[in-house]
Design an enzyme around this catalytic site. Structure first.
Site, PDB file in Angstrom:
ATOM      1  N   HIS A 198     -10.638  -0.370   7.003  1.00 59.59           N
ATOM      2  CA  HIS A 198     -10.467   0.461   8.197  1.00 59.59           C
ATOM      3  C   HIS A 198     -11.608   1.472   8.259  1.00 59.59           C
ATOM      4  CE1 HIS A 198      -5.860  -0.123   8.821  1.00 59.59           C
ATOM      5  NE2 HIS A 198      -6.435  -1.242   8.420  1.00 59.59           N
ATOM      6  N   CYS A 211      -3.621   5.203  10.467  1.00 62.52           N
ATOM      7  CA  CYS A 211      -2.397   4.506  10.086  1.00 62.52           C
ATOM      8  C   CYS A 211      -1.834   5.101   8.798  1.00 62.52           C
ATOM      9  CB  CYS A 211      -2.694   3.024   9.899  1.00 62.52           C
ATOM     10  SG  CYS A 211      -3.684   2.663   8.424  1.00 62.52           S
ATOM     11  N   GLU A 258     -11.593   4.624   8.795  1.00 62.18           N
ATOM     12  CA  GLU A 258     -11.330   5.867   8.065  1.00 62.18           C
ATOM     13  C   GLU A 258     -11.530   5.702   6.561  1.00 62.18           C
ATOM     14  OE1 GLU A 258      -8.212   5.600  11.445  1.00 62.18           O
ATOM     15  OE2 GLU A 258      -9.298   4.223  10.129  1.00 62.18           O
ATOM     16  N   CYS A 300      -4.407   4.889   5.857  1.00 66.23           N
ATOM     17  CA  CYS A 300      -5.491   5.858   6.011  1.00 66.23           C
ATOM     18  C   CYS A 300      -4.978   7.288   5.851  1.00 66.23           C
ATOM     19  CB  CYS A 300      -6.172   5.658   7.366  1.00 66.23           C
ATOM     20  SG  CYS A 300      -7.009   4.057   7.486  1.00 66.23           S
TER      21      CYS A 300
END
Length: 154
Positions: free
Chosen positions: A46, A76, A48, A79
């Site tokens: 991801h 999410c 992040e 993260c």
């Protein structure tokens, strides 16, 4: 946030869900990331996570005390956990994620008083732009199934 949006557009061009993130400390860009789940074949890639990892590498320190994460989509659960573990001071996101958001929409991990660290969370910065990018990506994906030329670019 503008840099994060630029990264989100790059992710989209690569066929990834258009999410970008940057980590900033005292006006210094420490790390940046864009979704690379499909590119790397890694479900944890991801934006992040990649930005936090790059920032930690730049500092040579796993704790990013005082730093701010800017993300084009609400982080999410995974993260959000990384935000707490990295000891980020603040999270600023553009578009809320009512289906998987870990920073207030579905969960609120960075502000959970049961955890050993809490972060300030601010949502909505440039939300319209980020939401348009995400919606158009998924609209194009749906059209791509019917369109032999595939999804269009923004």
């Amino acid at each position: 946030m503008r840099e994060a949006l630029k990264l989100a557009r790059e992710a989209r061009a690569a066929g990834e869900v258009p999410v970008g993130a940057v980590v900033v400390l005292e006006d210094r860009l420490l790390g940046k990331g864009k979704n690379q789940i499909e590119t790397l074949g890694d479900p944890t890639a991801h934006a992040e996570i990649l930005a936090i990892g790059a920032a930690a590498g730049a500092l040579g320190e796993p704790r990013l005390t005082g730093a701010t994460l800017y993300a084009t989509l609400e982080p999410c659960l995974m993260c959000s956990g990384a935000i707490v573990l990295a000891r980020l001071e603040r999270v600023v996101f553009a578009a809320a994620d009512p289906r998987a958001g870990g920073c207030g929409s579905l969960y609120d991990i960075p502000r959970d008083p049961r955890l050993n660290h809490r972060a300030v969370v601010l949502g909505g910065l440039l939300a319209d732009e980020a939401t348009f990018l995400l919606r158009s990506f998924f609209d194009d994906l749906r059209l791509g199934a019917k369109n032999p030329n595939g999804p269009s670019e923004i």
